[in-house]
Write a protein that holds these residues in place. Structure first.
Motif, PDB file in Angstrom:
ATOM      1  N   ARG A  68       9.975   4.085  -1.538  1.00 18.81           N
ATOM      2  CA  ARG A  68       9.016   3.273  -2.327  1.00 18.81           C
ATOM      3  C   ARG A  68       9.797   2.706  -3.511  1.00 18.81           C
ATOM      4  N   SER A  88       7.192   9.715 -12.525  1.00 17.10           N
ATOM      5  CA  SER A  88       6.134   9.654 -11.516  1.00 17.10           C
ATOM      6  C   SER A  88       5.233  10.875 -11.653  1.00 17.10           C
ATOM      7  N   GLU A  89       4.362  11.019 -10.677  1.00 14.23           N
ATOM      8  CA  GLU A  89       3.394  12.113 -10.651  1.00 14.23           C
ATOM      9  C   GLU A  89       3.938  13.208  -9.713  1.00 14.23           C
ATOM     10  N   SER A  92       2.469  13.560  -6.244  1.00 10.51           N
ATOM     11  CA  SER A  92       2.560  12.434  -5.303  1.00 10.51           C
ATOM     12  C   SER A  92       3.446  12.836  -4.125  1.00 10.51           C
ATOM     13  N   ARG A  93       3.458  11.989  -3.122  1.00  7.00           N
ATOM     14  CA  ARG A  93       4.313  12.284  -1.958  1.00  7.00           C
ATOM     15  C   ARG A  93       5.771  12.469  -2.373  1.00  7.00           C
ATOM     16  N   LYS A  94       6.271  11.542  -3.190  1.00  7.47           N
ATOM     17  CA  LYS A  94       7.675  11.651  -3.598  1.00  7.47           C
ATOM     18  C   LYS A  94       7.915  12.914  -4.410  1.00  7.47           C
ATOM     19  N   ARG A  96       6.238  15.739  -4.228  1.00  8.90           N
ATOM     20  CA  ARG A  96       6.230  16.909  -3.334  1.00  8.90           C
ATOM     21  C   ARG A  96       7.537  16.968  -2.540  1.00  8.90           C
ATOM     22  N   LEU A 150      -5.564  10.752  -8.202  1.00  6.79           N
ATOM     23  CA  LEU A 150      -4.329  11.521  -8.051  1.00  6.79           C
ATOM     24  C   LEU A 150      -3.416  10.739  -7.116  1.00  6.79           C
ATOM     25  N   MET A 151      -2.285  10.306  -7.668  1.00  7.17           N
ATOM     26  CA  MET A 151      -1.373   9.452  -6.904  1.00  7.17           C
ATOM     27  C   MET A 151      -1.087  10.039  -5.512  1.00  7.17           C
ATOM     28  N   SER A 152      -1.204   9.205  -4.518  1.00  9.73           N
ATOM     29  CA  SER A 152      -0.895   9.488  -3.107  1.00  9.73           C
ATOM     30  C   SER A 152      -1.988  10.277  -2.386  1.00  9.73           C
ATOM     31  N   ALA A 153      -3.021  10.752  -3.101  1.00  5.64           N
ATOM     32  CA  ALA A 153      -4.148  11.383  -2.403  1.00  5.64           C
ATOM     33  C   ALA A 153      -4.993  10.277  -1.761  1.00  5.64           C
ATOM     34  N   HIS A 186       2.430  14.328 -14.862  1.00  6.30           N
ATOM     35  CA  HIS A 186       3.370  13.251 -15.200  1.00  6.30           C
ATOM     36  C   HIS A 186       4.759  13.861 -15.441  1.00  6.30           C
TER      37      HIS A 186
END
Ligand code: FMN
Length: 228
Positions: A68, A88-89, A92-94, A96, A150-153, A186
């Motif tokens: 991304r 980032s969060e 998020s996927r990244k 995790r 929540l980013m990526s949820a 964050h």
């Protein structure tokens, strides 16, 4: 067949077509940091569109990759090291994937200069203070965006757009009630490069592209040209 015209356009679209800068890898500095700073300066000076936007590739524990784009928020060039800072969060996927596998790759492409840079290395999450400083340095709308969902949820199947609007309205309330509020997840990350490669495209008839790869060995960098 329906997309044949589009495929034809794709085949005819040029790349590395502009007059491009010269680059002699033999004159390059012994470490990649100053070269990154030079190329970034050139990109900013020549108004290359959004040169601070870069692709981050991560991989999950099974090695499955994902990419991304993100903003480059800063860089570290101390004592020969080359670190790239992004935020980032953590959920998020990244985020995790970085927890499962803290190695990643970054890539920039600056078409106006025909330049590509890539860097790989371990990624470290900085402390909460760094996260707070980064977040609180942002505008109010940007902070409200950081508190929205929540980013990526996944958004709910039905009514996704109004759920989004409600979440944004709630986020605005959080930010205006407490201008010092920072989302728990964050996070500021640094990728400290153990490898960095610089590609200079050549638009001439010979397409004499040049690639220079730096590899960090202990405290030292070595550099080698690569076949393009
Ligand atoms: C120009 C641009 C800049 C972006 N900058 C960031 C950024 O700095 N941090 C971030 O977390 N996401 C940023 N995003 C969103 C990411 O591309 C991505 O959609 C989001 O981080 C979720 O990715 P993930 O699900 O792989 O974790 C940006 C997107 C664009 C188009």
């Amino acid at each position: 067949m329906e997309y044949e015209a589009l495929r034809e356009r794709l085949r005819r679209t040029p790349a590395l077509a502009a007059p491009l800068p010269a680059f002699d890898p033999r004159q390059a500095p012994p470490e990649p940091g100053p070269l990154f700073a030079d190329w970034l300066t050139d990109a900013l000076d020549d108004a290359v569109p959004e040169p601070h936007v870069m692709t981050l590739s991560t991989a999950d524990a099974a090695g499955r990759p994902s990419s991304r784009v993100l903003m480059l928020r800063g860089f570290e060039l101390d004592a020969g090291a080359l670190g790239f800072v992004f935020a980032s969060e953590a959920a998020s996927r990244k985020g995790r994937e970085l927890t499962a596998n803290p190695h990643a790759a970054l890539n920039w492409y600056w078409p106006r200069h025909g330049r590509q840079i890539r860097a790989t290395g371990p990624v470290t999450a900085l402390d909460r203070q760094a996260a707070c400083e980064d977040f609180l340095g942002r505008s109010e709308p940007s902070r409200a965006a950081g508190f929205t969902g929540l980013m990526s949820a996944e958004l709910p199947d039905t009514d996704a757009y109004s759920a989004y609007q409600r979440a944004r309205a709630h986020a605005r309330e959080i930010v205006s009630a407490d201008p010092r509020a920072v989302p728990d997840g964050h996070t500021v990350y640094v990728l400290r490069a153990d490898e960095a490669e610089f590609f200079q495209g050549d638009s001439g008839p010979d397409r004499f592209h040049r690639r220079l790869r730096y590899v960090r060995e202990g405290e030292r960098w070595t550099r080698r040209m690569l076949w393009p």
